[in-house]
Design a protein around this motif. Structure first.
Motif: not given
Length: 137
Positions: A17-19, A22, A31
Protein backbone atom coordinates in the motif's frame (compact mmCIF):
# COMPACT_ATOMS: atom_id res chain seq x y z
CA UNK A 1 6.84 -29.94 8.36
CA UNK A 2 9.56 -27.72 9.80
CA UNK A 3 11.26 -24.81 8.05
CA UNK A 4 14.35 -27.01 7.73
CA UNK A 5 12.36 -29.50 5.64
CA UNK A 6 10.25 -27.02 3.66
CA UNK A 7 11.13 -26.16 0.11
CA UNK A 8 8.07 -24.37 -1.17
CA UNK A 9 4.96 -23.50 0.76
CA UNK A 10 1.35 -22.71 -0.09
CA UNK A 11 0.81 -19.14 -1.23
CA UNK A 12 0.39 -16.18 1.07
CA UNK A 13 -0.48 -12.62 0.02
CA UNK A 14 1.92 -9.69 0.04
CA UNK A 15 -0.06 -6.46 0.33
CA UNK A 16 1.68 -3.30 -0.86
CA UNK A 17 0.00 0.00 0.00
CA UNK A 18 1.05 3.62 -0.43
CA UNK A 19 0.93 5.18 3.03
CA UNK A 20 3.75 7.75 3.25
CA UNK A 21 2.83 8.79 6.81
CA UNK A 22 2.76 5.26 8.23
CA UNK A 23 5.68 4.52 10.62
CA UNK A 24 6.53 1.31 8.70
CA UNK A 25 6.50 2.98 5.27
CA UNK A 26 9.76 2.85 3.31
CA UNK A 27 11.40 5.81 1.54
CA UNK A 28 8.96 5.56 -1.39
CA UNK A 29 5.99 5.70 1.00
CA UNK A 30 5.13 2.04 0.50
CA UNK A 31 4.05 -0.24 3.32
CA UNK A 32 4.23 -4.05 3.15
CA UNK A 33 2.13 -6.63 4.94
CA UNK A 34 1.93 -10.42 4.75
CA UNK A 35 -1.53 -11.96 4.91
CA UNK A 36 -1.86 -15.64 5.78
CA UNK A 37 -5.25 -17.11 4.92
CA UNK A 38 -4.67 -20.33 6.85
CA UNK A 39 -1.82 -21.32 9.12
CA UNK A 40 -0.39 -24.69 8.05
CA UNK A 41 2.68 -26.70 9.01
CA UNK A 42 4.54 -24.76 6.30
CA UNK A 43 4.21 -21.47 8.16
CA UNK A 44 3.20 -22.33 11.73
CA UNK A 45 5.24 -20.45 14.34
CA UNK A 46 7.25 -22.40 16.91
CA UNK A 47 9.50 -21.10 19.67
CA UNK A 48 11.98 -22.75 21.96
CA UNK A 49 10.25 -24.21 25.01
CA UNK A 50 11.31 -22.24 28.07
CA UNK A 51 8.93 -23.97 30.49
CA UNK A 52 10.77 -24.93 33.67
CA UNK A 53 8.79 -28.20 33.84
CA UNK A 54 10.00 -29.27 30.39
CA UNK A 55 11.94 -32.53 30.53
CA UNK A 56 14.44 -32.78 27.63
CA UNK A 57 15.14 -36.42 28.46
CA UNK A 58 11.46 -37.31 28.09
CA UNK A 59 11.36 -35.47 24.75
CA UNK A 60 14.44 -37.26 23.45
CA UNK A 61 13.11 -40.66 24.59
CA UNK A 62 9.78 -40.00 22.87
CA UNK A 63 11.61 -39.04 19.68
CA UNK A 64 13.73 -42.22 19.84
CA UNK A 65 10.44 -44.15 20.15
CA UNK A 66 9.18 -42.51 16.92
CA UNK A 67 7.02 -39.74 18.37
CA UNK A 68 7.91 -36.58 16.42
CA UNK A 69 5.50 -34.40 18.41
CA UNK A 70 5.66 -35.61 22.02
CA UNK A 71 3.45 -34.07 24.69
CA UNK A 72 5.32 -32.89 27.77
CA UNK A 73 3.79 -30.75 30.56
CA UNK A 74 0.52 -30.91 28.56
CA UNK A 75 1.92 -29.24 25.42
CA UNK A 76 2.90 -30.64 22.00
CA UNK A 77 6.60 -30.20 21.25
CA UNK A 78 8.50 -30.39 17.97
CA UNK A 79 12.23 -30.36 17.37
CA UNK A 80 12.89 -27.31 15.18
CA UNK A 81 16.35 -26.89 13.66
CA UNK A 82 18.18 -24.05 15.35
CA UNK A 83 15.69 -23.71 18.21
CA UNK A 84 15.67 -27.22 19.67
CA UNK A 85 12.53 -28.51 21.38
CA UNK A 86 9.83 -25.95 20.67
CA UNK A 87 6.16 -25.29 21.34
CA UNK A 88 3.63 -23.82 18.94
CA UNK A 89 3.00 -20.08 18.96
CA UNK A 90 -0.38 -18.99 17.58
CA UNK A 91 -0.19 -17.58 14.08
CA UNK A 92 1.94 -17.53 10.97
CA UNK A 93 5.70 -17.23 11.39
CA UNK A 94 6.35 -15.27 8.19
CA UNK A 95 5.43 -11.77 9.45
CA UNK A 96 7.61 -12.40 12.52
CA UNK A 97 10.82 -12.42 10.44
CA UNK A 98 12.55 -9.08 9.91
CA UNK A 99 14.28 -9.84 6.62
CA UNK A 100 11.21 -10.25 4.39
CA UNK A 101 10.52 -6.50 4.20
CA UNK A 102 13.90 -5.87 2.57
CA UNK A 103 13.20 -8.53 -0.03
CA UNK A 104 9.69 -7.16 -0.62
CA UNK A 105 11.16 -3.67 -1.18
CA UNK A 106 13.73 -5.09 -3.61
CA UNK A 107 10.87 -6.40 -5.78
CA UNK A 108 9.80 -2.76 -6.40
CA UNK A 109 6.13 -3.63 -6.65
CA UNK A 110 3.36 -1.14 -7.29
CA UNK A 111 0.59 -0.96 -4.68
CA UNK A 112 -1.58 -4.07 -4.90
CA UNK A 113 -1.87 -7.62 -3.65
CA UNK A 114 0.54 -10.32 -4.80
CA UNK A 115 0.32 -14.04 -4.15
CA UNK A 116 3.67 -15.57 -3.23
CA UNK A 117 5.23 -18.74 -1.96
CA UNK A 118 8.20 -18.77 0.35
CA UNK A 119 11.31 -20.89 0.31
CA UNK A 120 13.22 -21.40 3.55
CA UNK A 121 16.90 -20.59 3.24
CA UNK A 122 19.92 -21.21 5.43
CA UNK A 123 18.28 -23.92 7.55
CA UNK A 124 15.21 -21.83 8.28
CA UNK A 125 17.04 -18.66 9.31
CA UNK A 126 15.21 -16.61 6.67
CA UNK A 127 12.99 -17.12 3.64
CA UNK A 128 12.83 -15.83 0.10
CA UNK A 129 9.69 -14.60 -1.66
CA UNK A 130 8.67 -16.13 -4.99
CA UNK A 131 5.77 -14.30 -6.64
CA UNK A 132 3.03 -16.55 -8.00
CA UNK A 133 0.61 -14.02 -9.40
CA UNK A 134 -0.77 -10.56 -8.87
CA UNK A 135 -4.09 -10.75 -7.03
CA UNK A 136 -7.05 -8.49 -7.68
CA UNK A 137 -6.60 -5.00 -6.32
Amino acid sequence: MTPDEATYAPAHTLVVTHEPDHPRADNSGHRYEIVCEEVTDWCRAWQECLESQCDPEALEKAEEDGDEEPVVHGVIHRYVGNYGWSTEVPGCVLPMYDSWRDEARDLRLAPGEYRFTHRWEDGGEWFSIDLVEEAAR
